[in-house]
Design an enzyme around this catalytic site. Structure first.
Site, mmCIF file in Angstrom:
data_model
loop_
_atom_site.group_PDB
_atom_site.id
_atom_site.type_symbol
_atom_site.label_atom_id
_atom_site.label_comp_id
_atom_site.label_asym_id
_atom_site.label_seq_id
_atom_site.Cartn_x
_atom_site.Cartn_y
_atom_site.Cartn_z
ATOM 1 N N HIS A 46 0.807 -1.220 0.000
ATOM 2 C CA HIS A 46 0.000 0.000 0.000
ATOM 3 C C HIS A 46 0.843 1.274 0.000
ATOM 4 O O HIS A 46 0.316 2.360 -0.233
ATOM 5 C CB HIS A 46 -0.949 0.007 1.199
ATOM 6 C CG HIS A 46 -2.004 -1.048 1.139
ATOM 7 N ND1 HIS A 46 -2.878 -1.157 0.095
ATOM 8 C CD2 HIS A 46 -2.314 -2.055 1.998
ATOM 9 C CE1 HIS A 46 -3.702 -2.175 0.303
ATOM 10 N NE2 HIS A 46 -3.370 -2.745 1.446
ATOM 11 N N ARG A 71 7.065 -5.691 3.068
ATOM 12 C CA ARG A 71 5.751 -6.259 2.802
ATOM 13 C C ARG A 71 5.542 -6.212 1.291
ATOM 14 O O ARG A 71 5.511 -5.139 0.690
ATOM 15 C CB ARG A 71 4.627 -5.493 3.500
ATOM 16 C CG ARG A 71 3.252 -6.097 3.132
ATOM 17 C CD ARG A 71 2.129 -5.645 4.036
ATOM 18 N NE ARG A 71 1.711 -4.269 3.780
ATOM 19 C CZ ARG A 71 0.633 -3.715 4.334
ATOM 20 N NH1 ARG A 71 -0.133 -4.411 5.173
ATOM 21 N NH2 ARG A 71 0.319 -2.456 4.082
ATOM 22 N N GLU A 147 -6.117 -11.847 7.327
ATOM 23 C CA GLU A 147 -6.927 -10.652 7.100
ATOM 24 C C GLU A 147 -8.353 -10.933 6.637
ATOM 25 O O GLU A 147 -9.113 -9.993 6.409
ATOM 26 C CB GLU A 147 -6.265 -9.777 6.025
ATOM 27 C CG GLU A 147 -4.808 -9.433 6.299
ATOM 28 C CD GLU A 147 -4.172 -8.668 5.169
ATOM 29 O OE1 GLU A 147 -4.221 -7.428 5.206
ATOM 30 O OE2 GLU A 147 -3.651 -9.310 4.233
ATOM 31 N N ASP A 173 -8.074 -4.790 7.346
ATOM 32 C CA ASP A 173 -8.656 -5.773 6.432
ATOM 33 C C ASP A 173 -9.356 -6.893 7.190
ATOM 34 O O ASP A 173 -10.366 -7.433 6.714
ATOM 35 C CB ASP A 173 -7.574 -6.356 5.510
ATOM 36 C CG ASP A 173 -7.339 -5.485 4.291
ATOM 37 O OD1 ASP A 173 -8.316 -4.951 3.743
ATOM 38 O OD2 ASP A 173 -6.177 -5.329 3.878
#
Length: 271
Positions: A46, A71, A147, A173
């Protein structure tokens, strides 16, 4: 090969604090790396970070001794392997929903015969020190993000995956996955059913000898998570910290401006 300091902390029974980097800047990474974090995770999912920026950030973090992690955007072998070759000591992989995906993820982090990672640690072979090929499997961390409802349903199968080092909870999430848009998005959940799910994931990780990590939005909630028994907590990210500090500064000065206080012209002319 240089050891993974997170593993050393955990071996001593100590928890760790992780930070998140979303800004594509080696200088920001360098600043954050000097603030005392045990680990820093470059967010290629993200965050607005591409591979070249991530590489520069890993280089900037090296002098601090902080454990560098990435990540990745998704469960994609090439991206995972390139993150490791660039010098990451751990990979956080989002949306791991079942045992097969967990096994595939682990295989990308380990060299044969334990996995399918292709050998070519272009930078890692330099930055991590000698004998990388023989020792990397033991030092790299594979953290699977839990998630979704599917992941919670398959929690035991995921947590028991050989070679998986831990479960990483993404509360935003996870909340959407379990309840849709019933609640606001974000971290630091207070809803009883979400806290119950978080503690269930924590228990499953520990039951199978895995570490548990919780992404938090504040230091206060992170402290609460450590009391619950989490092995590592992530506190906010560089974007939220920058925005929060700027907002606080502007709120303070706006309060002065709104009271109608002005700087005398004679004082202003001195500058």
């Amino acid at each position: 090969m240089k050891p993974n300091m997170l593993k050393q902390l955990w071996a001593q029974g100590k928890p760790a604090v992780n930070g998140f980097l979303s800004i594509p800047s080696a200088f920001v990474a360098e600043i954050m790396a000097e603030q005392g974090y045990d680990a820093l995770t470059i967010d290629m999912q993200h965050g607005v970070i591409d591979y070249q920026a991530a590489l520069s950030m890993l280089q900037a973090m090296r002098a601090s001794g902080v454990v560098p992690m990435v990540r990745v955007p998704w469960l994609e072998p090439g991206v995972i392997m390139k993150a490791l070759d660039a010098g990451a000591y751990g990979v956080v992989c989002p949306m791991i929903n079942n045992r097969e995906q967990a096994e595939r993820f682990v295989s990308c982090v380990r060299y044969p015969p334990l996995g399918i990672r292709s050998f070519g640690p272009t930078r890692a072979g330099i930055s991590a020190g000698a004998n990388y090929g023989a020792e990397a499997d033991e030092q790299m961390l594979a953290l699977a993000m839990i998630e979704t409802q599917e992941a919670v349903n398959n929690l035991t199968e995921i947590a028991s995956t050989p070679g998986l080092d831990g479960l990483y909870i993404g509360p935003a999430d996870l909340t959407i996955g379990l309840t849709g848009m019933k609640y606001r998005t974000g971290f630091d959940r207070e809803e009883p059913e979400i806290i119950e799910a978080i503690l269930k994931i924590l228990a499953a990780a520990h039951a199978h000898g895995k570490k548990a990590v919780l992404h938090c939005g504040s230091a206060a909630y992170a402290a609460r998570a450590l009391d619950w028994g989490f092995d590592m907590v992530t506190i906010a990210n560089d974007v939220r910290m920058l925005a929060g500090a700027a907002a606080a500064s502007m709120a303070e000065i706006r309060a002065v401006v709104d009271r109608g206080i002005t700087v005398p012209s004679s004082s202003a002319s001195q500058y």
